[in-house]
Enzyme design. Structure first.
Site, PDB file in Angstrom:
ATOM      1  CD  GLU A   1       9.900   9.843  -3.190  1.00 17.95           C
ATOM      2  OE1 GLU A   1      10.210  10.807  -2.458  1.00 17.95           O
ATOM      3  OE2 GLU A   1       8.759   9.342  -3.227  1.00 17.95           O
TER       4      GLU A   1
ATOM      5  CD  GLU B   1       5.851  13.611  -3.713  1.00 17.36           C
ATOM      6  OE1 GLU B   1       4.789  13.510  -3.070  1.00 17.36           O
ATOM      7  OE2 GLU B   1       6.298  12.691  -4.433  1.00 17.36           O
TER       8      GLU B   1
END
Ligand code: NAG
Ligand code: NAG
Ligand code: NAG
Ligand code: NAG
Ligand code: NAG
Length: 520
Positions: free
Chosen positions: A364, A260
């Site tokens: 994820e 991220e």
């Protein structure tokens, strides 16, 4: 007479054989189902008892296998049925000539939190938990993700080199968490798995001293510019990580460039992050990370960009992959699921169209992360349905695999040092020395067990559209077809599957169910 005895012996031995076969079939251990509340059910496992997943053996032509998991309480329930030659319900035709992406695999993450929870169980229960995911009588995961150093699912922030200014990483060392909570369970998974496991690693934050804010959390990026000394040191950190894990016989199939990357661009971001823009990610890969991996002999590790929300995929791939020098080092694009409810899935297909040589891989996902959600919701069917919907949608848009987040969490959805608790397919109750396999676990199993690595997506055409039915189909390496059917509604639906139309495979899809249908 002698011949008759011979025939009789044959008869007896074949009866025995059938008995042994059915004995083997019934040696599958059934789920010990516990109702948590209305329509919320878990399968309870402990040191001496845990349900197993029936193995998949080919059936002769004219037969097919249906595995069913339902809100009512079926869990990967296996039935062998006989094909028919007329269809009595809506027909879904599998067009095996129209083929798309190949499966890389399905799996979950070996976080500190997962390891801490697994270690909190007696050793026999630990083995049952790892087997449930990786073994032949489990759901046969073939993918494992490992955070490089700490993330929010750690008990505190740490890096592998907290010695300020150590640009050559001479003080690089794995953490006690790697040695106690990650490596032993990865090795156990490797031992119990009949298949190779594709491991991939992702970093959350660089050591604080490499960063503009001298902190592993909050808004901060690497000091200087791509090509500069801090970027070089950070690239070396990935190489060291791969080398140090190699010393424990764990080699990696893949790496993501950064977990991220936009988290570290946000003021006061609460946990470990490192900010990149698409431009700095492109230049870091081109000038530092790609060359460092190649030079160190890790040029064959699949490097995946992004590792962030679907929302970003078109813009980021355009910037990063349009640069041939950066693109040469990248094998794929990793994507998280947290914005999937906001962003249509066709951005995945568009990404494939723009960059057909790069695979797309879901890296994820977890339930219970939204502010309005309960973190752990034991036995939730809704969460299994939400996993299933997302996986089918992804697979129908060129995605090659799907990675769950923590493989095990505790009753509150942690540990997590910033209290960012979430749900997991396996919840550990250390006090009672037991663990709970949630409906999400079986939802994942409907894909991981059957869509083996190398399986190829094939097209499904339906004679009529049936609202509330989601479907995806794959041609498996053993020349069988696997069709996953998700019934989102309350009503039972009758449907019929076929490939070339020479045989029909009727399926009764119970309300709120997931099924995998196989034939050879
Ligand atoms: C383990 O689970 C099984 C099945 O639910 C149960 O019969 C048994 O009593 C449990 N054992 C322990 C030690 O709790
Ligand atoms: C298929 O149909 C034919 C002709 O009606 C019949 O003879 C045959 O037994 C049927 N096969 C099966 C498997 O039902
Ligand atoms: C990092 O930032 C957090 C949040 O602002 C703060 O609480 C912590 O003390 C900082 N850590 C260091 C080592 O400066
Ligand atoms: C790694 O594997 C080799 C060869 O199988 C073995 O000799 C060695 O002990 C293993 N090392 C570790 C740390 O497990
Ligand atoms: C990469 O190459 C090394 C050395 O040949 C080998 O040990 C490793 O298994 C390879 N890794 C992958 C992912 O192919």
């Amino acid at each position: 007479m002698a011949a008759n005895v011979y025939v009789m012996l044959l008869f007896i031995s074949s009866v025995l054989f059938v008995c042994i076969q059915s004995f083997q079939a019934t040696s599958d251990v059934k789920c010990s189902l516990r109702s948590v509340s209305f329509e919320h059910k878990v399968c309870v496992c402990n040191s001496s008892y845990c349900d197993t997943t029936p193995t998949v053996e080919p059936v002769p032509k004219g037969q097919y296998i249906v595995f069913t998991t339902s809100r009512n309480g079926l869990r990967l329930d296996k039935k062998v049925l006989k094909a028919v030659n007329v269809s009595k319900s809506a027909v879904f035709k599998i067009d095996t000539k129209t083929r798309r992406q190949k499966i890389i695999g399905f799996g979950g993450a070996f976080t500190d939190a997962a390891g801490i929870n697994i270690a909190s169980l007696p050793s026999d229960a630990q083995k049952k938990l790892i087997s449930s995911y990786f073994a032949k009588d489990g759901i046969e995961y073939t993918v494992g993700r490992v955070p490089m150093a700490s993330c929010d699912f750690s008990t505190h922030p740490y890096s592998y080199d907290d010695v300020a200014g150590d640009l050559t990483l001479s003080k690089f060392a794995l953490a006690p968490e790697d040695l106690k909570y990650k490596i032993p369970f990865i090795q156990q998974a490797k031992t119990l798995s009949p298949n190779p496991i594709r491991m991939f690693a992702s970093p959350w934050s660089a050591p604080a001293w490499m960063k503009t804010n001298d902190n592993m959390t909050g808004k901060g990026s690497l000091i200087g510019e791509p090509g500069g000394q801090y970027y070089k040191a950070w690239a070396l950190y990935y190489v060291k990580f791969l080398q140090f894990y190699q010393q424990h016989n764990i080699s990696f199939w893949g790496l993501t460039t950064q977990n991220e990357p936009i988290d570290g661009l946000q003021q006061n971001f609460p946990f470990q992050a490192l900010g990149f823009t698409p431009e700095t990610q492109r230049d870091f890969v081109k000038l530092d990370l790609g060359p460092a991996l190649h030079t160190a002999g890790f040029g064959n590790v699949s490097l995946m960009m992004l590792d962030d929300q679907r929302l970003l995929i078109l813009d980021w791939t355009k910037v990063v992959l349009s640069d041939p020098e950066a693109s040469q080092y990248l094998s794929g694009v990793a994507v998280h699921w947290y914005s999937d409810f906001l962003v249509p899935s066709d951005v995945l297909t568009k990404t494939h169209t723009n960059f057909p040589d790069k695979f797309i891989f879901a890296s994820e996902a977890c339930e219970g992360s939204m502010p309005w959600q309960k973190h752990v919701e034991l036995g939730s069917w809704e969460r299994a349905a939400s996993y299933t919907k997302d996986i089918i949608t992804d697979l129908n848009n060129w995605v090659t695999g799907w990675t769950d987040w923590n493989i095990a969490l505790d009753m509150t959805g942690g540990p997590n040092w910033v209290s960012n608790f979430v749900d997991s397919p396996i919840i550990v109750n250390a006090e009672k020395k037991e663990f709970y396999k949630q409906p999400m676990f079986y939802a994942l199993g409907h894909f991981s067990k059957f869509l083996r690595p190398g399986s190829v997506w094939v097209k499904v055409e339906s004679s009529e559209s049936i609202p509330g039915i989601e479907i995806t189909a794959f041609y498996r390496p053993d020349n069988s077809l696997a069709v996953v059917i998700h019934n989102l509604g309350i009503d039972t639906v009758e449907l019929t599957l076929t490939d070339d139309g020479s045989a029909f495979y009727p399926v009764t899809s119970p309300g709120y169910s997931i099924q995998t249908v196989l034939w050879w």
